[in-house]
Motif scaffolding. Sequence first.
Motif, PDB file in Angstrom:
ATOM      1  N   ALA A   1      73.555  27.106  66.437  1.00  0.00           N
ATOM      2  CA  ALA A   1      72.535  26.170  65.965  1.00  0.00           C
ATOM      3  C   ALA A   1      73.141  24.907  65.373  1.00  0.00           C
ATOM      4  CB  ALA A   1      71.630  26.846  64.938  1.00  0.00           C
ATOM      5  N   ARG A   2      74.357  24.990  64.857  1.00  0.00           N
ATOM      6  CA  ARG A   2      75.018  23.795  64.315  1.00  0.00           C
ATOM      7  C   ARG A   2      75.197  22.735  65.396  1.00  0.00           C
ATOM      8  NH1 ARG A   2      80.431  25.330  61.385  1.00  0.00           N
ATOM      9  NH2 ARG A   2      80.253  23.157  60.675  1.00  0.00           N
ATOM     10  N   VAL A   3      75.270  23.168  66.644  1.00  0.00           N
ATOM     11  CA  VAL A   3      75.378  22.238  67.768  1.00  0.00           C
ATOM     12  C   VAL A   3      74.000  21.931  68.340  1.00  0.00           C
ATOM     13  CG1 VAL A   3      76.242  21.948  70.127  1.00  0.00           C
ATOM     14  CG2 VAL A   3      77.723  22.924  68.359  1.00  0.00           C
ATOM     15  N   THR A   4      73.260  22.958  68.684  1.00  0.00           N
ATOM     16  CA  THR A   4      72.007  22.739  69.404  1.00  0.00           C
ATOM     17  C   THR A   4      70.966  22.002  68.563  1.00  0.00           C
ATOM     18  OG1 THR A   4      71.267  24.979  68.810  1.00  0.00           O
ATOM     19  CG2 THR A   4      72.378  24.707  70.930  1.00  0.00           C
TER      20      THR A   4
ATOM     21  N   PHE B   1      79.871  29.873  81.213  1.00  0.00           N
ATOM     22  CA  PHE B   1      80.371  28.572  80.775  1.00  0.00           C
ATOM     23  C   PHE B   1      79.439  27.437  81.207  1.00  0.00           C
ATOM     24  CE2 PHE B   1      84.779  29.773  79.435  1.00  0.00           C
ATOM     25  CZ  PHE B   1      84.862  28.933  78.330  1.00  0.00           C
ATOM     26  N   GLY B   2      78.713  27.637  82.312  1.00  0.00           N
ATOM     27  CA  GLY B   2      77.738  26.621  82.706  1.00  0.00           C
ATOM     28  C   GLY B   2      76.662  26.439  81.656  1.00  0.00           C
TER      29      GLY B   2
ATOM     30  N   TRP C   1      74.445  23.945  76.400  1.00  0.00           N
ATOM     31  CA  TRP C   1      74.254  24.065  74.953  1.00  0.00           C
ATOM     32  C   TRP C   1      75.036  22.991  74.191  1.00  0.00           C
ATOM     33  CZ3 TRP C   1      75.130  30.088  74.591  1.00  0.00           C
ATOM     34  CH2 TRP C   1      73.940  30.752  74.916  1.00  0.00           C
ATOM     35  N   ALA C   2      76.173  22.588  74.752  1.00  0.00           N
ATOM     36  CA  ALA C   2      77.031  21.609  74.077  1.00  0.00           C
ATOM     37  C   ALA C   2      76.657  20.165  74.405  1.00  0.00           C
ATOM     38  CB  ALA C   2      78.491  21.857  74.463  1.00  0.00           C
ATOM     39  N   GLY C   3      75.583  19.966  75.141  1.00  0.00           N
ATOM     40  CA  GLY C   3      75.111  18.614  75.409  1.00  0.00           C
ATOM     41  C   GLY C   3      75.703  17.973  76.638  1.00  0.00           C
ATOM     42  N   GLY C   4      76.136  18.775  77.612  1.00  0.00           N
ATOM     43  CA  GLY C   4      76.634  18.249  78.863  1.00  0.00           C
ATOM     44  C   GLY C   4      75.784  18.709  80.033  1.00  0.00           C
TER      45      GLY C   4
ATOM     46  N   GLN D   1      83.539  23.421  70.459  1.00  0.00           N
ATOM     47  CA  GLN D   1      84.632  22.578  70.946  1.00  0.00           C
ATOM     48  C   GLN D   1      84.179  21.712  72.118  1.00  0.00           C
ATOM     49  OE1 GLN D   1      87.545  21.986  69.488  1.00  0.00           O
ATOM     50  NE2 GLN D   1      87.837  20.427  71.083  1.00  0.00           N
ATOM     51  N   LEU D   2      83.388  22.271  73.018  1.00  0.00           N
ATOM     52  CA  LEU D   2      82.856  21.465  74.120  1.00  0.00           C
ATOM     53  C   LEU D   2      82.030  20.304  73.574  1.00  0.00           C
ATOM     54  CD1 LEU D   2      81.714  24.342  76.517  1.00  0.00           C
ATOM     55  CD2 LEU D   2      83.630  22.779  76.928  1.00  0.00           C
TER      56      LEU D   2
END
Length: 378
Positions: free
Chosen positions: A189-192, A225-226, A231-234, A335-336
């Motif tokens: 959640a810290r990322v999303t 990983f996809g 989730w990492a904004g890519g 990290q992503l």
Amino acid sequence: MNFVKMLAVSAAAIAGFMPLSAWAQSFTVKDVAGREVTFDKPVERVILGEGRMLYAVAPIEKEDAFAKIVGWRNDLWTTDKDGFNAYVEKFPKGKDLPFLGNLTDGTLQTETVVKLHPDVLLLPIGNKAAADEVKLEDMLNGIGVKIVYIDFREHILANTEPSLKILGQIFGHEDRAEAVAAFWKEQLARVTDRLKAANPPKPNVFMYRAAGLVECCGTFGPDNFGLMVDWAGGHNLGSDFLPGYTGSINAEQVVASNPDVIVVTGSNWSQTKNAKDFVNVGPNAAATFDDSRKALNTLMENPAFTGSRAVAGGNVHAIWHQFYTSPYQFVAVQQLAKWFHPNLFADLDPDATFKEFHEKFLPVAYQPGYWVDAKAGQ
């Protein structure tokens, strides 16, 4: 009467004499295949149908990760030698446990499973088709061995939390499983949450799966990983071409897609047959970053990558492959996100996150080295 039927009759006879106290300790798990599996008593003997399941067992059985494990597949040794070494150094019993073969390539010896007298054989969900084909469940049920399917690879959003809770039931530490699952959600959640608020443009990302071990261009579809890329904004380019969580696309398609970011997955595959030119990232790999960076840059000399925006802009990285089969995906996502949106996540420290996870949940010390950049100083 054949051998399996004889054992089944014997097991039924023994069950008839079980005291009521034993039945009081019975429990049922619902595995990720949707099967309800009932145990008459607490589990004492476990076989890991994939050695890397240790990544998920360890935070639940922190005092002794091998306390109930009586056998395991050898894939932790072949795919992550440094991780294997860390655990067997901490728990020497692990080095002496028998290795079992792989169900999917026909090398699993069912006779060995029988001799180890396990209560349960834990299998990854990807093994179910092979197990059904050889009627493994019917055979093992006849001798009192249960099969339970878990998954940290094929459907990570749907199955990571349930798989942790299944392990919590089997190993008798449901509270620990809940705590690990809560940490997993909190760190994702810290990322999303931040991405949802900021809504930045998504870079096109090519994930090169098991680079140096798998021919170009192995990659990931819309899960594993996809999904971590999403989730990492890519934007995961492999999802445009692959229906499953993994597969390959041809080099010409990579050239045409012209990724903004390239991330290869690596590990210590030194014990894997025919492994060459891989990028060693993972536990205790920080000391070899110069060699890892050199290997990463050598991989980028492939014509599939040389003219890409990622190579031109120096946005090429390597990350530990084993994030794809463990409940540690939240570290990879952090990290992503830093690679995809460095300004938005300048304050995020995935190393500190993983170190905290080790200190709270894992029996081995944190050893940095889980990712590296093609350019020093990034």
